[in-house]
Write a protein that holds these residues in place. Structure first.
Motif, PDB file in Angstrom:
ATOM      1  N   ALA A 102      13.943 -32.789   2.723  1.00 39.65           N
ATOM      2  CA  ALA A 102      13.880 -34.165   3.225  1.00 39.65           C
ATOM      3  C   ALA A 102      14.188 -34.207   4.726  1.00 39.65           C
ATOM      4  O   ALA A 102      13.512 -34.907   5.487  1.00 39.65           O
ATOM      5  CB  ALA A 102      14.849 -35.050   2.452  1.00 39.65           C
ATOM      6  N   SER A 103      15.195 -33.442   5.173  1.00 37.30           N
ATOM      7  CA  SER A 103      15.515 -33.524   6.608  1.00 37.30           C
ATOM      8  C   SER A 103      14.428 -32.834   7.433  1.00 37.30           C
ATOM      9  O   SER A 103      14.076 -33.311   8.509  1.00 37.30           O
ATOM     10  CB  SER A 103      16.915 -32.978   6.913  1.00 37.30           C
ATOM     11  N   ALA A 104      13.845 -31.748   6.918  1.00 33.58           N
ATOM     12  CA  ALA A 104      12.738 -31.110   7.648  1.00 33.58           C
ATOM     13  C   ALA A 104      11.561 -32.078   7.747  1.00 33.58           C
ATOM     14  O   ALA A 104      10.951 -32.227   8.808  1.00 33.58           O
ATOM     15  CB  ALA A 104      12.311 -29.821   6.944  1.00 33.58           C
ATOM     16  N   ARG A 105      11.250 -32.773   6.661  1.00 42.10           N
ATOM     17  CA  ARG A 105      10.127 -33.712   6.673  1.00 42.10           C
ATOM     18  C   ARG A 105      10.359 -34.827   7.693  1.00 42.10           C
ATOM     19  O   ARG A 105       9.442 -35.218   8.408  1.00 42.10           O
ATOM     20  CB  ARG A 105       9.944 -34.317   5.279  1.00 42.10           C
ATOM     21  N   ARG A 106      11.589 -35.325   7.772  1.00 38.68           N
ATOM     22  CA  ARG A 106      11.919 -36.375   8.758  1.00 38.68           C
ATOM     23  C   ARG A 106      11.738 -35.874  10.188  1.00 38.68           C
ATOM     24  O   ARG A 106      11.312 -36.595  11.069  1.00 38.68           O
ATOM     25  CB  ARG A 106      13.381 -36.811   8.596  1.00 38.68           C
ATOM     26  N   GLU A 107      12.118 -34.598  10.425  1.00 43.17           N
ATOM     27  CA  GLU A 107      12.143 -34.086  11.805  1.00 43.17           C
ATOM     28  C   GLU A 107      10.807 -33.549  12.293  1.00 43.17           C
ATOM     29  O   GLU A 107      10.594 -33.421  13.492  1.00 43.17           O
ATOM     30  CB  GLU A 107      13.197 -32.978  11.924  1.00 43.17           C
ATOM     31  N   VAL A 108       9.919 -33.184  11.372  1.00 43.24           N
ATOM     32  CA  VAL A 108       8.636 -32.599  11.793  1.00 43.24           C
ATOM     33  C   VAL A 108       7.822 -33.612  12.589  1.00 43.24           C
ATOM     34  O   VAL A 108       7.741 -34.780  12.232  1.00 43.24           O
ATOM     35  CB  VAL A 108       7.835 -32.094  10.571  1.00 43.24           C
ATOM     36  N   GLN A 109       7.249 -33.119  13.691  1.00 43.43           N
ATOM     37  CA  GLN A 109       6.317 -33.909  14.508  1.00 43.43           C
ATOM     38  C   GLN A 109       5.071 -33.051  14.684  1.00 43.43           C
ATOM     39  O   GLN A 109       5.101 -31.854  14.409  1.00 43.43           O
ATOM     40  CB  GLN A 109       6.865 -34.154  15.910  1.00 43.43           C
ATOM     41  N   PRO A 110       3.988 -33.628  15.215  1.00 47.66           N
ATOM     42  CA  PRO A 110       2.828 -32.790  15.511  1.00 47.66           C
ATOM     43  C   PRO A 110       3.238 -31.598  16.387  1.00 47.66           C
ATOM     44  O   PRO A 110       3.952 -31.772  17.374  1.00 47.66           O
ATOM     45  CB  PRO A 110       1.893 -33.753  16.268  1.00 47.66           C
ATOM     46  N   GLY A 111       2.816 -30.399  15.997  1.00 47.39           N
ATOM     47  CA  GLY A 111       3.122 -29.194  16.780  1.00 47.39           C
ATOM     48  C   GLY A 111       4.450 -28.532  16.458  1.00 47.39           C
ATOM     49  O   GLY A 111       4.836 -27.550  17.104  1.00 47.39           O
ATOM     50  N   SER A 112       5.151 -29.008  15.441  1.00 44.87           N
ATOM     51  CA  SER A 112       6.496 -28.474  15.156  1.00 44.87           C
ATOM     52  C   SER A 112       6.498 -27.027  14.670  1.00 44.87           C
ATOM     53  O   SER A 112       5.559 -26.577  14.008  1.00 44.87           O
ATOM     54  CB  SER A 112       7.211 -29.339  14.107  1.00 44.87           C
ATOM     55  N   ILE A 113       7.583 -26.344  15.016  1.00 40.58           N
ATOM     56  CA  ILE A 113       7.871 -25.011  14.481  1.00 40.58           C
ATOM     57  C   ILE A 113       9.161 -25.141  13.672  1.00 40.58           C
ATOM     58  O   ILE A 113      10.203 -25.531  14.207  1.00 40.58           O
ATOM     59  CB  ILE A 113       8.056 -23.983  15.619  1.00 40.58           C
ATOM     60  N   VAL A 114       9.062 -24.836  12.361  1.00 45.91           N
ATOM     61  CA  VAL A 114      10.188 -25.050  11.449  1.00 45.91           C
ATOM     62  C   VAL A 114      10.850 -23.708  11.125  1.00 45.91           C
ATOM     63  O   VAL A 114      10.168 -22.750  10.772  1.00 45.91           O
ATOM     64  CB  VAL A 114       9.716 -25.717  10.141  1.00 45.91           C
TER      65      VAL A 114
END
Ligand SMILES: [Zn+2]
Length: 239
Positions: free
Chosen positions: A178-190
């Motif tokens: 859930a927190s990764a989904r909230r923080e992802v933006q276009p171009g993100s590296i997770v």
């Protein structure tokens, strides 16, 4: 008393290092922390492996979900699990370097490149190609280490989404996803982890379940998955 002081000094050094040397703010301009913000593409990265059974299980899930990923491998673990490196590479994932033995001292020392060269050779022996992507251990990057890496032809990769899957014990997988989904933006590296450096066996149930639920959720949000090389439009390997 001395032990207490030593621990406190260590904690302070680590805090300062994290602030100055680690993404997103640190690294003296050498880090690529994300791709273009104009396209809904995202790159999943896995550090510190390969390991059993975590990487094996992860490869199976990524295959089912048809998602390419980027593995920042620790050289020592590459030597322990060469077959997993070969399998990941054959499956279309990018094999990148995360140093030979994952020490903070790698970046801090002004001398020596063995931590870079040894890991490079370990990977080359298996896949026949030299990696061109590098993520420094602990995310710590000094200007002189940045210079050494770029001189050797590396793109230095950071992240812009930092998950807590490395914690012991990790947060529930639902929270990680859930927190990764909230923080992802276009171009993100997770950033995720599929191993631990001096651990022979590594299970990463929270990581694996978080990834498995995050992928369809992000697809639902309109994202597609690419390797770090594709995202940054840089080569994954050198001749
Ligand atoms: Zn690491």
């Amino acid at each position: 008393m001395q032990a207490v002081l030593k621990r406190a000094a260590r904690a302070t050094v680590d805090r300062v290092g994290d602030e100055l040397l680690r993404p997103p703010r640190g690294g003296f301009g050498y880090f690529k922390n994300h791709g273009p913000r104009t396209e809904r593409a995202v790159a999943l990265t896995f550090d510190d492996g390969p390991s059993r059974p975590a990487t094996e299980e992860l490869l199976a899930r990524l295959k089912e979900l048809a998602v390419p990923a980027t593995f920042f491998c620790v050289g020592l673990n590459v030597e322990k699990n060469p077959d997993l490196v070969a399998r990941a590479h054959e499956a279309g994932h990018v094999i990148a370097s995360h140093s030979m033995d994952h020490r903070r001292a790698c970046a801090l020392s002004p001398f020596g490149e063995a931590h870079i060269a040894d890991s490079e050779r370990a990977i080359e022996r298996i896949i026949g190609k030299r990696p061109a992507l590098y993520r420094p251990p602990w995310g710590w990057l000094t200007p002189w280490e940045g210079k050494r890496l770029t001189r050797r032809g590396y793109t230095v990769v950071g992240w812009d989404v930092f998950t807590l899957d490395w914690q012991t014990p990790p947060p529930p997988f639902t929270e990680i996803a859930a927190s990764a989904r909230r923080e992802v933006q276009p171009g993100s590296i997770v950033l995720f982890h599929d191993g631990r450096t001096f651990q022979d066996r590594w299970e990463a149930p929270a990581t694996i379940e978080a990834v498995t639920s995050l992928i369809p959720a992000l697809r639902n949000d309109g994202y597609r998955f690419v390797t770090v090389a594709e995202l940054l439009r840089v080569p994954a390997y050198r001749a």
